[in-house]
Scaffold this active site. Structure first.
Site, PDB file in Angstrom:
ATOM      1  CB  SER A  40      -0.930  -0.143   1.119  1.00  0.00           C
ATOM      2  OG  SER A  40      -0.131   0.011   2.361  1.00  0.00           O
ATOM      3  CG  HIS A 149      -1.105  -5.413   4.124  1.00  0.00           C
ATOM      4  ND1 HIS A 149      -0.635  -4.557   5.240  1.00  0.00           N
ATOM      5  CD2 HIS A 149      -0.766  -5.048   2.949  1.00  0.00           C
ATOM      6  CE1 HIS A 149       0.058  -3.882   4.482  1.00  0.00           C
ATOM      7  NE2 HIS A 149      -0.005  -4.058   3.162  1.00  0.00           N
ATOM      8  CD  GLU A 158      -0.599  -2.155   9.040  1.00  0.00           C
ATOM      9  OE1 GLU A 158      -0.242  -1.750   9.978  1.00  0.00           O
ATOM     10  OE2 GLU A 158      -0.285  -1.952   7.825  1.00  0.00           O
ATOM     11  CD  GLU A 193       1.817  -5.263   7.554  1.00  0.00           C
ATOM     12  OE1 GLU A 193       1.204  -4.732   8.582  1.00  0.00           O
ATOM     13  OE2 GLU A 193       2.548  -4.370   6.830  1.00  0.00           O
ATOM     14  CG  ASP A 225      -2.145   1.890   8.156  1.00  0.00           C
ATOM     15  OD1 ASP A 225      -2.851   2.740   7.633  1.00  0.00           O
ATOM     16  OD2 ASP A 225      -0.982   1.496   7.762  1.00  0.00           O
ATOM     17  CD  GLU A 266       0.025   3.764   9.498  1.00  0.00           C
ATOM     18  OE1 GLU A 266       0.180   3.137  10.670  1.00  0.00           O
ATOM     19  OE2 GLU A 266       0.717   3.545   8.585  1.00  0.00           O
ATOM     20  CG  ASP A 293       2.354   5.064   5.785  1.00  0.00           C
ATOM     21  OD1 ASP A 293       3.333   5.441   5.583  1.00  0.00           O
ATOM     22  OD2 ASP A 293       1.710   3.992   5.789  1.00  0.00           O
ATOM     23  CE  LYS A 318       5.407   2.436   6.172  1.00  0.00           C
ATOM     24  NZ  LYS A 318       4.172   2.276   5.172  1.00  0.00           N
ATOM     25  CG  HIS A 346       6.750  -3.766   9.383  1.00  0.00           C
ATOM     26  ND1 HIS A 346       6.158  -5.221   9.421  1.00  0.00           N
ATOM     27  CD2 HIS A 346       5.627  -3.135   9.531  1.00  0.00           C
ATOM     28  CE1 HIS A 346       4.879  -5.070   9.641  1.00  0.00           C
ATOM     29  NE2 HIS A 346       4.543  -3.787   9.549  1.00  0.00           N
ATOM     30  CE  LYS A 369       2.576  -0.094  10.510  1.00  0.00           C
ATOM     31  NZ  LYS A 369       1.371   0.575   9.634  1.00  0.00           N
TER      32      LYS A 369
HETATM   33  C1  2PG Z   1       1.601   0.516   6.045  1.00  0.00           C
HETATM   34  C2  2PG Z   1       2.683  -0.587   5.542  1.00  0.00           C
HETATM   35  C3  2PG Z   1       3.337  -1.213   6.660  1.00  0.00           C
HETATM   36  P1  2PG Z   1       2.956  -1.307   3.165  1.00  0.00           P
HETATM   37  O1  2PG Z   1       0.674   0.950   5.067  1.00  0.00           O
HETATM   38  O2  2PG Z   1       1.974   1.273   6.921  1.00  0.00           O
HETATM   39  O3  2PG Z   1       2.428  -1.674   7.431  1.00  0.00           O
HETATM   40  O4  2PG Z   1       2.192  -1.523   4.410  1.00  0.00           O
HETATM   41  O5  2PG Z   1       4.592  -1.707   3.417  1.00  0.00           O
HETATM   42  O6  2PG Z   1       2.269  -2.336   2.273  1.00  0.00           O
HETATM   43  O7  2PG Z   1       3.020  -0.050   2.604  1.00  0.00           O
HETATM   44 MG    MG Z   2       0.339   2.672   6.630  1.00  0.00          MG
END
Ligand code: 2PG
Ligand code: MG
Length: 395
Positions: A40, A149, A158, A193, A225, A266, A293, A318, A346, A369
């Site tokens: 995502s 996911h 999440e 995840e 999230d 989030e 994010d 990240k 992560h 996370k």
């Molecule tokens: C998120 C991430 C990690 P992805 O959206 O925060 O949980 O997902 O790595 O698929 O972007």
């Molecule tokens: Mg996110």
């Protein structure tokens, strides 16, 4: 420091997709790093270089040829020095020429080399570099996966248990809570995840289940999230086949916060809806973390914008969204300087690299996370935090 050898090879992430592992040598020192991959992904992230068939051949070649040739020709005084050099060598604003994945694999291995040279643990080297106070982050453990996911079996991506205890205590709570949830849910699949992926047709159901668990364990709460960019098409959000405007979705969040111990939300809205973020933060920000994010993508410039418009009060960090450790640290510094919380994360496609555990501890992150207990690549981050706890006690 003179880096004298550099070699990248393909490895697989948790989805079985290829990614990059890079090994560096500097005299007697050597260090390895590998990079994760998101699903995502935010549209403003630095560019992950993939071949037309999804492979990483070009990115690997960029490390093994151009970056190796350039980097082994000169001496570097610091890890920042190397990261700036790599960014300039790439020459694009989003690292699309050499690839953010190629560059980050080198950047993380370089941080490890400089920690080895200084003779200090990685988290300590990161803290010194960032000027931060190391501390154990809250664990944000993925209990239930939904969204992209888990084939949208649940609307939000999440559903997380937040535990605010030192790592060793937190992990025993998490282990008991995860087992309890497993018993409660019965035979359900696992999501990307390493959390459970049940399907419910009532939006509140996963919150009710987690709230029962939170009641049983001290210092725990819930986070989500929403990853709302993935829920947004045609100008509205779709959750469980029902359409919502941004204002209607805000009412959903406000009611969830009233009814459940919801510590942070989030990406409550899609990545361009900065005004909706700001309105929700104004309404709920005194009691709840509104985390950017996809909105901020660990980009110091986008974090500046978010600060000036009071869009959020916490930032997900990240390293692979921005492509160098130097810039990830700058993102943290801006976040913390404005009094907001930094939460390290992560990606949904992970490797066994535990860099984010050291990074989260080193910057004294509010949280980390790192996924559910159902995948070894997630557990390794928590195990590294345990090792850091022991290491820090003896220092
Ligand atoms: C998120 C991430 C990690 P992805 O959206 O925060 O949980 O997902 O790595 O698929 O972007
Ligand atoms: Mg996110």
């Amino acid at each position: 420091m003179r880096i004298d050898s550099l070699r990248a090879r393909p490895i697989f992430d948790t989805r079985g997709r290829p990614t990059i592992e890079t090994m560096l040598g500097a005299g007697p020192l050597s260090a390895t790093a590998s990079v994760p991959s998101g699903k995502s992904t935010g549209s403003h992230e630095a560019h992950e270089l993939r071949d037309a068939d999804g492979g990483v051949h070009q990115a690997l070649a960029n490390v093994n040829d151009e970056i190796a040739n350039a980097i082994t020709q000169r001496d570097f005084t610091s890890a920042d020095d190397v990261d700036s050099f790599l960014t300039e060598l790439d020459g694009t604003p989003d690292k699309s020429r050499l690839g953010a994945n190629a560059i980050l694999s080198v950047s993380i291995a370089v941080q490890r080399l400089f920690a080895l040279e200084a003779g200090v643990p990685l988290w300590k080297a990161i803290a010194t570099r960032a000027g931060t106070t190391p501390a154990a982050p809250r664990l944000y453990v993925n209990m239930m996966n939904g969204g992209i996911h888990a084939d949208f079996r649940l609307p939000f991506q999440e559903y997380i248990l937040v535990v605010g205890e030192k790592t060793s205590v937190a992990l025993s709570i998490v282990q008991a809570a995860f087992a309890k949830l497993g018993e409660r849910l019965g035979d359900v699949p696992m999501g990307d995840e390493g959390g459970y992926a049940p399907a419910f047709d009532v939006l509140e159901k996963p919150f009710e289940i987690l709230a029962e668990i939170v009641k049983e364990f001290p210092n725990t709460s819930i986070a989500i999230d929403a990853a709302a960019s993935e829920l947004f098409t045609g100008g509205h959000y779709t959750l469980l086949d029902k359409m919502y405007t941004a204002d209607e979705l805000a009412v959903v969040y406000e009611s969830l916060v009233t009814r459940f111990p919801l510590h942070s939300i989030e990406d409550p809205f899609e990545q361009e809806a900065a005004g909706d973020f700001a309105r929700l933060t104004a309404a709920l920000g005194d009691t709840t973390l509104i985390v950017g994010d996809d909105l901020t993508v660990t980009n110091p410039l986008r974090i500046d914008d978010a600060i000036s418009r009071k869009e959020i009060n916490a930032v997900l960090i990240k390293p692979n969204q921005i492509g160098t450790v130097r810039e990830a640290i700058a993102a943290v510094q801006k976040t913390q300087a404005t009094g907001w919380k930094a939460i390290c994360s992560h990606r949904s496609g992970e490797t066994d690299d535990t860099f984010i555990a050291d990074f989260a501890y080193g910057i004294g992150a509010h949280g980390i996370k790192a996924g559910g207990l159902g995948q070894k690549e997630r557990l390794e981050k928590y195990e590294r935090l345990l090792a850091i706890e022991r290491e820090a006690e003896t220092m």
